[in-house]
Design a protein around this motif. Sequence first.
Motif, mmCIF file in Angstrom:
data_model
loop_
_atom_site.group_PDB
_atom_site.id
_atom_site.type_symbol
_atom_site.label_atom_id
_atom_site.label_comp_id
_atom_site.label_asym_id
_atom_site.label_seq_id
_atom_site.Cartn_x
_atom_site.Cartn_y
_atom_site.Cartn_z
ATOM 1 N N ARG A 1 11.084 -2.969 5.347
ATOM 2 C CA ARG A 1 10.305 -1.827 4.902
ATOM 3 C C ARG A 1 9.042 -1.632 5.726
ATOM 4 O O ARG A 1 8.440 -2.597 6.182
ATOM 5 N N ALA A 2 8.640 -0.377 5.850
ATOM 6 C CA ALA A 2 7.379 -0.045 6.506
ATOM 7 C C ALA A 2 6.535 0.803 5.551
ATOM 8 O O ALA A 2 6.945 1.902 5.168
ATOM 9 N N PHE A 3 5.392 0.251 5.165
ATOM 10 C CA PHE A 3 4.467 0.926 4.249
ATOM 11 C C PHE A 3 3.261 1.462 5.011
ATOM 12 O O PHE A 3 2.727 0.782 5.901
ATOM 13 N N ARG A 4 2.807 2.615 4.634
ATOM 14 C CA ARG A 4 1.458 3.020 5.030
ATOM 15 C C ARG A 4 0.462 2.234 4.190
ATOM 16 O O ARG A 4 0.721 1.930 3.027
ATOM 17 N N ARG A 5 -0.676 1.905 4.788
ATOM 18 C CA ARG A 5 -1.699 1.148 4.066
ATOM 19 C C ARG A 5 -2.098 1.858 2.777
ATOM 20 O O ARG A 5 -2.234 1.234 1.722
ATOM 21 N N GLN A 6 -2.259 3.188 2.842
ATOM 22 C CA GLN A 6 -2.691 3.945 1.675
ATOM 23 C C GLN A 6 -1.660 3.851 0.541
ATOM 24 O O GLN A 6 -2.017 3.921 -0.632
ATOM 25 N N THR A 7 -0.400 3.706 0.895
ATOM 26 C CA THR A 7 0.636 3.564 -0.124
ATOM 27 C C THR A 7 0.432 2.271 -0.903
ATOM 28 O O THR A 7 0.404 2.266 -2.140
ATOM 29 N N LEU A 8 0.283 1.171 -0.184
ATOM 30 C CA LEU A 8 0.072 -0.122 -0.841
ATOM 31 C C LEU A 8 -1.200 -0.114 -1.680
ATOM 32 O O LEU A 8 -1.232 -0.674 -2.783
ATOM 33 N N GLU A 9 -2.232 0.524 -1.168
ATOM 34 C CA GLU A 9 -3.498 0.571 -1.903
ATOM 35 C C GLU A 9 -3.366 1.359 -3.208
ATOM 36 O O GLU A 9 -4.153 1.159 -4.133
ATOM 37 N N GLY A 10 -2.364 2.224 -3.299
ATOM 38 C CA GLY A 10 -2.195 3.040 -4.493
ATOM 39 C C GLY A 10 -1.179 2.498 -5.486
ATOM 40 O O GLY A 10 -0.850 3.181 -6.461
ATOM 41 N N LEU A 11 -0.681 1.261 -5.264
ATOM 42 C CA LEU A 11 0.403 0.741 -6.101
ATOM 43 C C LEU A 11 -0.031 -0.249 -7.171
ATOM 44 O O LEU A 11 0.818 -0.724 -7.933
ATOM 45 N N GLY A 12 -1.308 -0.591 -7.234
ATOM 46 C CA GLY A 12 -1.738 -1.579 -8.220
ATOM 47 C C GLY A 12 -1.164 -2.949 -7.924
ATOM 48 O O GLY A 12 -0.552 -3.591 -8.782
ATOM 49 N N MET A 13 -1.357 -3.407 -6.688
ATOM 50 C CA MET A 13 -0.738 -4.654 -6.239
ATOM 51 C C MET A 13 -1.203 -5.872 -7.043
ATOM 52 O O MET A 13 -0.487 -6.873 -7.128
ATOM 53 N N ASP A 14 -2.372 -5.787 -7.645
ATOM 54 C CA ASP A 14 -2.874 -6.914 -8.428
ATOM 55 C C ASP A 14 -2.063 -7.143 -9.697
ATOM 56 O O ASP A 14 -2.181 -8.185 -10.345
ATOM 57 N N GLN A 15 -1.209 -6.190 -10.059
ATOM 58 C CA GLN A 15 -0.375 -6.314 -11.255
ATOM 59 C C GLN A 15 1.047 -6.762 -10.942
ATOM 60 O O GLN A 15 1.863 -6.911 -11.852
ATOM 61 N N VAL A 16 1.361 -6.971 -9.677
ATOM 62 C CA VAL A 16 2.717 -7.358 -9.277
ATOM 63 C C VAL A 16 2.867 -8.870 -9.391
ATOM 64 O O VAL A 16 2.099 -9.621 -8.800
ATOM 65 N N ALA A 17 3.867 -9.317 -10.147
ATOM 66 C CA ALA A 17 4.100 -10.752 -10.308
ATOM 67 C C ALA A 17 5.553 -11.124 -10.037
ATOM 68 O O ALA A 17 5.944 -12.270 -10.200
ATOM 69 N N SER A 18 6.369 -10.164 -9.612
ATOM 70 C CA SER A 18 7.795 -10.392 -9.424
ATOM 71 C C SER A 18 8.082 -11.035 -8.072
ATOM 72 O O SER A 18 7.255 -11.044 -7.171
ATOM 73 N N GLN A 19 9.314 -11.560 -7.924
ATOM 74 C CA GLN A 19 9.723 -12.256 -6.709
ATOM 75 C C GLN A 19 11.086 -11.756 -6.255
ATOM 76 O O GLN A 19 11.796 -11.060 -6.972
ATOM 77 N N GLY A 20 11.485 -12.156 -5.023
ATOM 78 C CA GLY A 20 12.839 -11.930 -4.546
ATOM 79 C C GLY A 20 13.303 -10.492 -4.625
ATOM 80 O O GLY A 20 12.574 -9.553 -4.327
ATOM 81 N N TYR A 21 14.590 -10.308 -5.003
ATOM 82 C CA TYR A 21 15.130 -8.967 -5.205
ATOM 83 C C TYR A 21 14.205 -8.138 -6.084
ATOM 84 O O TYR A 21 13.966 -6.962 -5.840
ATOM 85 N N CYS A 22 13.709 -8.787 -7.129
ATOM 86 C CA CYS A 22 12.917 -8.090 -8.127
ATOM 87 C C CYS A 22 11.616 -7.547 -7.535
ATOM 88 O O CYS A 22 11.155 -6.472 -7.906
ATOM 89 N N PHE A 23 11.032 -8.284 -6.622
ATOM 90 C CA PHE A 23 9.812 -7.829 -5.964
ATOM 91 C C PHE A 23 10.070 -6.534 -5.212
ATOM 92 O O PHE A 23 9.273 -5.595 -5.273
ATOM 93 N N GLN A 24 11.204 -6.460 -4.522
ATOM 94 C CA GLN A 24 11.513 -5.261 -3.754
ATOM 95 C C GLN A 24 11.767 -4.070 -4.677
ATOM 96 O O GLN A 24 11.322 -2.954 -4.407
ATOM 97 N N VAL A 25 12.467 -4.307 -5.779
ATOM 98 C CA VAL A 25 12.688 -3.240 -6.754
ATOM 99 C C VAL A 25 11.356 -2.767 -7.338
ATOM 100 O O VAL A 25 11.097 -1.565 -7.462
ATOM 101 N N ASP A 26 10.508 -3.709 -7.682
ATOM 102 C CA ASP A 26 9.208 -3.418 -8.281
ATOM 103 C C ASP A 26 8.387 -2.500 -7.372
ATOM 104 O O ASP A 26 7.872 -1.456 -7.805
ATOM 105 N N LEU A 27 8.273 -2.861 -6.092
ATOM 106 C CA LEU A 27 7.461 -2.056 -5.181
ATOM 107 C C LEU A 27 8.062 -0.676 -4.937
ATOM 108 O O LEU A 27 7.335 0.326 -4.872
ATOM 109 N N ALA A 28 9.392 -0.611 -4.830
ATOM 110 C CA ALA A 28 10.028 0.694 -4.632
ATOM 111 C C ALA A 28 9.793 1.594 -5.836
ATOM 112 O O ALA A 28 9.478 2.782 -5.691
ATOM 113 N N TRP A 29 9.939 1.031 -7.036
ATOM 114 C CA TRP A 29 9.746 1.806 -8.259
ATOM 115 C C TRP A 29 8.295 2.264 -8.386
ATOM 116 O O TRP A 29 8.012 3.420 -8.736
#
Length: 252
Positions: free
Chosen positions: A170-198
Amino acid sequence: MNINERRDGGSEAVLVIIPTYNEADNIAAIVSRVRASVPAAHVLVADDNSPDGTGKIADELADSDDHVHVLHRAGKEGLGAAYLAGFAWGIERGYDVLVEMDADGSHQPEELPRLLAALDGADLVLGSRWAPGGSVVNWPKSREFLSRGGSLYSRTLLGVPIKDVTGGYRAFRRQTLEGLGMDQVASQGYCFQVDLAWRTVKAGFKVVEVPITFVERERGDSKMSRAIVVEALWRVTAWGVGHRLGRLRPRR
């Protein structure tokens, strides 16, 4: 090195994040291929204190190339935690584009220029195995069934219009990641990828899929495990049920 120097003549500064755990047989080759495919890009090896010496090899690569960096982590904490640490490292240093890539060669660096080109009209570009034109090489049918089924299940339950929602190239723009609430992400593996896409879709960002050829690793051991699959199943199910219940609640 300041951000203007990293831009190599004015183009967007790209950081390719490669998490590693016991990838001594692969790391030098994959870094070399990234550097050859996108010479302006920087590489961050996020190593989880690999006992096989992967971190030492990465340090040697960094010593000889100012486009290669190493993030030494205390121990094995999982793919999601490694990527989150890599994202934070890159955002802090002002990179414009942050790329997820496996260390084992399954994500071919030679396809990275197409992902980066697609960012001209997107906030997140996914290297997709299941979009038209995508494919996998040297996978057993059971593995393909699991991956296709996982994407279909996630897409249906969460309402995410992405064919390869579990893919990790995957290729993210920095602004995209900054808008995703990354501090709330706790998932791993397959689930991490689903979480970020969603999260990306829910936040209203534009997602584009670019077909890739995914090649099964030739050296080293896969990090896929039953625990990762089980985590993905229950988390996606919980998210999906909550999502659907939320849509059914009457608005006041």
